[in-house]
Scaffold this active site. Structure first.
Site, PDB file in Angstrom:
ATOM      1  N   LYS A 112     -18.202  -3.680 -12.599  1.00  0.00           N
ATOM      2  CA  LYS A 112     -17.928  -5.013 -12.051  1.00  0.00           C
ATOM      3  C   LYS A 112     -17.957  -6.092 -13.130  1.00  0.00           C
ATOM      4  O   LYS A 112     -17.375  -7.156 -12.964  1.00  0.00           O
ATOM      5  CB  LYS A 112     -18.905  -5.312 -10.922  1.00  0.00           C
ATOM      6  CG  LYS A 112     -18.766  -4.263  -9.804  1.00  0.00           C
ATOM      7  CD  LYS A 112     -18.929  -4.833  -8.433  1.00  0.00           C
ATOM      8  CE  LYS A 112     -18.468  -3.901  -7.331  1.00  0.00           C
ATOM      9  NZ  LYS A 112     -19.143  -2.588  -7.272  1.00  0.00           N
TER      10      LYS A 112
HETATM   11  C1  LIG Z   1     -18.646  -1.544  -6.472  1.00  0.00           C
HETATM   12  C2  LIG Z   1     -18.789  -0.181  -6.983  1.00  0.00           C
HETATM   13  C3  LIG Z   1     -17.903   0.840  -6.590  1.00  0.00           C
HETATM   14  C4  LIG Z   1     -16.826   0.633  -5.552  1.00  0.00           C
HETATM   15  O1  LIG Z   1     -15.849  -0.289  -5.970  1.00  0.00           O
HETATM   16  P1  LIG Z   1     -14.879  -0.946  -4.871  1.00  0.00           P
HETATM   17  O2  LIG Z   1     -14.029  -1.866  -5.649  1.00  0.00           O
HETATM   18  O3  LIG Z   1     -15.781  -1.654  -3.906  1.00  0.00           O
HETATM   19  O4  LIG Z   1     -14.147   0.154  -4.225  1.00  0.00           O
HETATM   20  C5  LIG Z   1     -18.056   2.085  -7.181  1.00  0.00           C
HETATM   21  N1  LIG Z   1     -19.015   2.329  -8.071  1.00  0.00           N
HETATM   22  C6  LIG Z   1     -19.889   1.383  -8.473  1.00  0.00           C
HETATM   23  C7  LIG Z   1     -20.950   1.740  -9.456  1.00  0.00           C
HETATM   24  C8  LIG Z   1     -19.798   0.103  -7.951  1.00  0.00           C
HETATM   25  O5  LIG Z   1     -20.659  -0.837  -8.347  1.00  0.00           O
END
Ligand SMILES: *Cc1c(COP(=O)(O)O)cnc(C)c1O
Length: 469
Positions: A112
């Site tokens: 993220k």
């Molecule tokens: C947020 C997250 C996901 C999922 O991502 P999306 O965009 O919500 O599908 C997968 N793995 C980790 C470690 C995350 O923080």
């Protein structure tokens, strides 16, 4: 570049409003009016270029005249140079035609950071220009919150409010959010699940009086700017693996359908993506929707991959919009049915259209932990449970013949963010990188709130107004 709302009742909008508002005023999600396109030559030229420069040129296709090229380059260089690996998103080989894309070298050790860090720069610049102050609110299943807080903690024009489900994030995830100790950072632990937090955030946006009073803005993955920034690593991985342009599959651990939709956007822009694999944990609404057409939330089961413990995948509406050939009237009807019946069914046409680009797999807890162990025994490397869910999908779908050729699994978090699960699977506790050694000594700052919008609203009013005095 202009943006339309999936629900079709909002005026055409520029990037700046899309960035600041998150959700469109008609309740829909913003989408680029047209997909920008890239030629094969442009894409091939990314091989060997710096991540920051590639990011600036791709993100620039979406930002219209909001930033100059030089500004975007400067922002990208500033944020991606903070990543602990100079390659930013390194690829490692895990066997014949099988690769892992490491997306966890950012400041909060999960993918993220890729989008959130650059959004922080964008917010600061745009808000300073207009002398505005925003309250950025985010619901988090664990990683978004830390990424948002780290990206926004130094923004003088932003208060950041993060709602997390109490007791459902790991200690490392929680401490990354609660130990920051800045007056503009506010953590709220909600007595509920992630979907409850997300529903409360939606209700706060819908409360016009409140949202205008505190100038509410959003950075959840419904914010198009995030998805634009996440398209970049699909391009860098592809350019590194496919100099001749042959197709590359991507396997993506999925919760809110944001990251995998960024891969779809990259494909729409001309990237030679083969299959996009939606990999889910036991919360498998997306896998069920893709395999049987049944999109019905089933109640959230806590798993060892909590960032995907989600049932209502907000960004799925964007895919529906595309497969309905952008027919907003039809989409509004579908979403109205979903709102009233808490369930919807995909038509045969929709399923066929989705199956052209996507495959899916749901990994059980047992399979996930088994894959962490297997991966460790085979390669000597530890992977986090989200990555393991995706590796299960990659391995199983290749064995079933659904995947062939080069395949990249997105590794979305550092194993040390989920030490309990990794240790349970392998007997080895993954150490946090050195920079984080103080995490367990710092004081935590968090307010608890009941699982309802009014409890959260009063906490925000009290905290944000106090912070501004
Ligand atoms: C947020 C997250 C996901 C999922 O991502 P999306 O965009 O919500 O599908 C997968 N793995 C980790 C470690 C995350 O923080």
């Amino acid at each position: 570049m202009k943006y339309v709302s999936t629900r079709g009742l909002a005026p055409l909008t520029g990037f700046e409003d899309v960035l600041l508002a998150g959700l469109a005023p008609d309740g829909g999600l913003y989408m680029p009016q047209h997909w920008p396109s890239m030629t094969k030559e442009q894409i091939a030229s990314f091989a060997g270029a710096s991540y920051a420069d590639i990011a600036a040129s791709i993100i620039g296709l979406f930002t219209g005249d909001t930033f100059s090229d030089a500004q975007l380059k400067e922002m990208a260089q500033k944020v991606y140079s903070r990543f602990s690996d100079a390659r930013v998103a390194p690829l490692t080989s895990v066997g014949d035609e099988d690769y892992i894309l490491e997306l966890y070298h950012g400041p909060t050790l999960a993918f993220k950071d890729f989008a959130m860090q650059i959004l922080g720069q964008m917010f600061d610049d745009v808000l300073a220009r207009h002398d505005r102050r925003l309250t950025i609110i985010a619901a988090t299943s664990g990683d978004t919150g830390a990424a948002a807080i780290d990206a926004l903690k130094n923004c003088s024009h932003v208060d950041v409010v993060v709602l997390h489900p109490e007791g459902r994030v790991t200690d490392v995830q929680r401490r990354m959010m609660t130990t920051v100790g800045r007056p503009n950072v506010h953590n709220i632990a909600v007595n509920g699940a992630f979907d409850d937090c997300q529903a409360i955030v939606k209700q706060l946006f819908a409360d016009r009086e409140f949202s205008e009073r505190v100038c509410l803005g959003g950075v959840n993955s419904i914010n198009w700017a995030r998805l634009a920034a996440q398209t970049v690593y699909y391009f860098t991985a592809f350019a590194a693996l496919s100099p001749n342009g042959e197709a590359v599959n991507f396997v993506v651990p999925t919760g809110n359908f944001g990251d995998v939709f960024a891969g779809f956007a990259a494909k729409k822009m001309g990237l030679g993506v083969g299959k996009l694999v939606v990999a889910t944990n036991a919360n498998d609404i997306l896998h069920r929707a893709l395999t049987s057409g049944d999109y019905t939330p089933a109640g959230v089961t806590p798993t060892t991959s909590p960032s995907m413990d989600i049932q209502v995948a907000s960004n799925f509406e964007r895919l529906l919009f595309e497969v309905m050939d952008r027919d907003s009237t039809q989409l509004r009807e579908k979403m109205a049915i979903f709102a009233s019946e808490k369930s919807m069914t995909l038509t045969a046409h929709e399923r066929r259209a989705i199956a052209e680009d996507f495959a899916s797999f749901a990994a059980s807890e047992e399979q996930t932990l088994g894959e962490i162990k297997h991966h460790y025994e085979k390669t000597g490397a530890l992977i986090d449970p989200h990555t393991a869910v995706a590796r299960c999908a990659a391995v199983n779908l290749r064995a079933q013949g659904v995947l062939s050729g080069k395949t990249v699994t997105l590794s979305t978090a550092h194993p040390a963010k989920f030490p309990e699960a990794v240790e349970q699977a392998t007997g080895v506790s993954p150490p946090l990188p050195e920079d984080y050694s103080a995490l367990f000594d710092l004081e935590e700052h968090v307010v608890r709130a009941g699982n309802n919008v009014s409890a959260v609203r009063s906490v925000i009013l009290e905290r944000v107004t106090a912070a501004r005095q």
